[in-house]
Design an enzyme around this catalytic site. Structure first.
Site, PDB file in Angstrom:
ATOM      1  N   GLU A 424      -3.771  10.917   7.126  1.00 37.95           N
ATOM      2  CA  GLU A 424      -3.664  10.037   8.286  1.00 37.95           C
ATOM      3  C   GLU A 424      -2.375  10.338   9.051  1.00 37.95           C
ATOM      4  O   GLU A 424      -1.282  10.246   8.504  1.00 37.95           O
ATOM      5  CB  GLU A 424      -3.660   8.575   7.815  1.00 37.95           C
ATOM      6  N   ASP A 497      -1.891   5.680   4.739  1.00 40.45           N
ATOM      7  CA  ASP A 497      -0.730   4.806   4.561  1.00 40.45           C
ATOM      8  C   ASP A 497      -1.076   3.579   3.732  1.00 40.45           C
ATOM      9  O   ASP A 497      -2.216   3.151   3.680  1.00 40.45           O
ATOM     10  CB  ASP A 497      -0.219   4.327   5.928  1.00 40.45           C
ATOM     11  N   ASP A 499      -0.765   0.517   4.277  1.00 45.47           N
ATOM     12  CA  ASP A 499      -0.749  -0.707   5.077  1.00 45.47           C
ATOM     13  C   ASP A 499      -2.164  -1.026   5.531  1.00 45.47           C
ATOM     14  O   ASP A 499      -3.107  -0.342   5.162  1.00 45.47           O
ATOM     15  CB  ASP A 499       0.204  -0.565   6.268  1.00 45.47           C
ATOM     16  N   ASP A 501      -3.664  -0.756   8.393  1.00 48.22           N
ATOM     17  CA  ASP A 501      -4.321   0.294   9.169  1.00 48.22           C
ATOM     18  C   ASP A 501      -4.811   1.412   8.270  1.00 48.22           C
ATOM     19  O   ASP A 501      -5.904   1.943   8.452  1.00 48.22           O
ATOM     20  CB  ASP A 501      -3.369   0.869  10.225  1.00 48.22           C
TER      21      ASP A 501
END
Ligand code: 0RA
Length: 632
Positions: A424, A497, A499, A501
């Site tokens: 990503e 990641d 998180d 997202d």
């Protein structure tokens, strides 16, 4: 004398059973991780569900307490309390005897597939503590156990104006270690059970995540189909729904909604168990569907004399359906025991769907025409696609397919040794390119939100640059054109990641793989990389920790002089760090993606893409810990 000998033998049997369960918990609940914990809860809930299926229970509540105890309560008849000749009450027998369920209870459609139906005695054996309270015959009765052995007799502790059963247990840390519940999975399952048992209220009071959810769907599987097709455009307003009760032994139900989308989403259930591997009910359903639509198309001259029959794939394009059967003696087969084997079911379901669907089409010619126009279009498109594929195949012989420009390929040409990291973001992609071992590690960076595959047509999807580059890098082609022999990497590693997202992109990629490259998941080629959350500098030493618990236990052992750094994203790590922590095969942590992960991602994705705000908010809350741990 004789009585005493019998009692002793019975006692020995109980102890032996207990020991067997505690020695090999995996045999009974499938493991001692989140999966096993889930089985414990499900096992208790299933008993209440059985009571609901028998028509005596309307409410079930599951409470997850802050200290990790679980309470499951229902307003059913309550476990019988009478004494048996050998000196035990039924409650104690049910809680201490393996597979006791069936002996004391003749409820007709029991949940008893795969690892389910092992009995609450297994939950008891694997619990540090278990307490059962039965409200029955105007009295509240209570009995307690520790690691499966009773610590009290069944005692009357008060009056009761209603009936029901309340089981509270604490999974044993000796067995499960410092465990964590999979909240998202639990609420998904409870929601599913509420859809499968219309009118039943299931409440989940999660006091750890502080989420209270109440599931009740009077519309049953028809409502489920509607929810699952959120965001797709339906060809008819209401799902087509049929129900049949055949004698005492079978109940059949189907809900069908045709949409203008291109995906097929059929879910099948037997006695409330998601039969992910399909089975005879699914086969019966599919063949009836193809048969009826072809018959109707011929009768109404929608298909001409010279037209070939519509294929199964054509009539199922854009279909969202649920088939749910309940039967007395389910046979579960397959690798994960989620394939219904009962041979008689195939014909029962076939006739059931055939008769009801034919009647529906004849009564609703407007809808019938829309459904068939869509199927005919699908048939034409698939024939055209086939011709186009043949054409490109010929062209490719001349032009040799080129790999995507952003791919930093590895040196080796041996797929068995090659790994593809799908990363990503361009900045993390850059670090990965510098940090990798270029001999066998290839890097493909992805930019931004990949694509909302849910709403995309197959041809659109192939126009998307990011997904297109994944497909070309893999080399296999997709869907019917998929060829595993052409796979260029035997490890495909999704690196996102830690998180929300990242979790979203991962869900999206899993959905894309699930729908288009499914064998890569089924055959275990797909992995999720787990980057560390913390770096600790201890003198000259650098240590990495992958979750809070690891860091906490480090803190316990070392006081004072060290420095803790929290990584916010992959992009924050330099190439060496990324290699050390996430890419070096000697040290990295990879999680193999299972078909269950993908299926859940797929359903979740539909929910997240839908218009409801609630599910998205709850998803974020329930996954709060997972998102930081990246432990999907
Ligand atoms: C055996 C027989 C009957 C009910 C049950 C067990 C029962 C078990 C559980 C476990 C959780 N909730 C439950 N509710 C009921 C039938 C009782 C009768 O015939 O009255």
């Amino acid at each position: 004398m004789e009585r005493l000998a019998e009692y002793t033998a019975e006692q020995i049997k109980v102890l032996e059973d207990l020991e067997a369960v505690r020695k090999r918990p995996g045999m009974y609940i499938g493991g001692t991780g989140p999966e096993g914990l889930m089985h414990l809860i499900e096992e208790v809930v299933d008993n209440s569900i059985d009571e609901a299926m028998a028509g005596f229970c309307t409410e079930i509540e599951v409470i997850i307490h802050p200290d990790k105890r679980v309470t499951v309560s229902d307003n059913g008849r309550g476990i019988p309390v009478e004494m048996h000749p050998e000196g035990k009450n039924t409650v104690e027998l049910v809680l201490t005897t393996l597979h006791a369920g069936g002996k004391f209870d003749d409820r007709s459609y029991k949940v008893s597939g795969g690892l389910h139906g092992v009995g609450v005695s297994v939950v008891n054996a694997l619990s540090e503590y278990l307490e059962v309270e039965v409200w029955r015959d105007g009295k509240r009765h209570r009995q307690s156990f520790v690691r499966g052995q009773k610590t009290s007799e069944l005692e009357v502790v008060g009056e009761a104006e209603r009936t029901g059963t309340i089981v509270t247990f604490l999974p044993d840390r000796e067995i499960f270690g410092e465990f964590k519940y999979d909240f998202a999975r639990l609420s998904h399952r409870l929601r599913e059970l509420a859809y499968l048992n219309p009118g039943l209220t299931i409440k989940l009071d999660n006091r750890i995540a502080e989420v209270v959810r109440t599931f009740k769907f009077d519309g049953g599987i028809a409502a489920y189909v509607k929810a699952l097709s959120e965001g797709k455009e339906p060809l008819h307003e209401e799902p087509i729904y049929f129900l049949a009760q055949i004698g005492e032994s079978y109940q059949l139900e189907a809900a069908v909604l045709f949409t203008s989308s291109y995906d097929e989403a059929i879910y099948s259930f037997a006695n409330n168990i998601n039969t992910r591997e399909g089975g005879t009910h699914l086969v019966g359903f599919k063949s009836a569907l193809t048969r009826v639509l072809n018959e109707y198309a011929r009768e109404k001259r929608i298909l001409g004399k010279d037209d070939p029959n519509l294929e199964g794939d054509d009539v199922r394009e854009g279909l969202c359906a649920i088939i749910s059967v309940k039967l007395r003696e389910p046979q579960f087969e397959g690798q994960t025991k989620t394939k219904l084997g009962n041979p008689e079911i195939q014909e029962l379901v076939y006739n059931f769907v055939r008769e009801n669907l034919a009647r529906f089409l004849n009564k609703n010619p407007g809808i019938a025409r829309k459904i068939l126009e869509k199927a005919v279009a699908a048939a034409r498109a698939s024939q055209a696609a086939k011709r186009a594929r043949e054409l490109t195949r010929r062209k490719n012989l001349l032009t040799s397919t080129s790999l995507p420009g952003k791919l930093a390929d590895c040196a080796t040409r041996d797929p068995a040794k090659s790994e593809l990291y799908i990363v990503e973001g361009d900045s993390a992609g850059g670090s990965a390119k510098q940090g990798r071992d270029r001999e066998f590690q290839a890097i493909l960076p992805l930019r931004g939100k990949v694509l909302n595959v849910e709403k995309a047509h197959l041809s659109k999807l192939l126009e998307n640059k990011e997904l297109n580059s994944i497909i070309t890098a893999l080399g296999t082609g997709i869907r019917e054109g998929f060829d595993i022999e052409k796979l260029r990497y035997h490890k495909i590693i999704l690196m996102c990641d830690a998180d929300i997202d990242g979790a979203h992109i991962r869900t999206l990629l899993l959905t894309f793989f699930f729908r288009n490259l499914r064998p890569l998941i089924e055959q275990g080629y797909t992995y999720i990389a787990k980057p560390p959350l913390y770096q600790v500098n201890l003198g000259k030493e650098r240590l990495y920790f992958y979750d809070e618990a690891e860091l906490a236990s480090f803190r316990e052992q070392h006081d004072g002089k060290f420095e803790v750094k929290r990584f916010k994203g992959l992009g924050e790590m330099n190439p060496e760090e990324l290699w050390e922590t996430t890419m070096n095969p000697e040290k990295r942590v990879l999680k193999k993606v299972t078909i269950n992960d993908a299926l859940e991602a797929d359903e979740l994705f539909t929910l997240l893409m839908g218009s409801e705000v609630g599910p998205r908010r709850d998803f974020i809350k329930e996954n709060a810990d997972k998102i930081t741990n990246l432990d999907i």
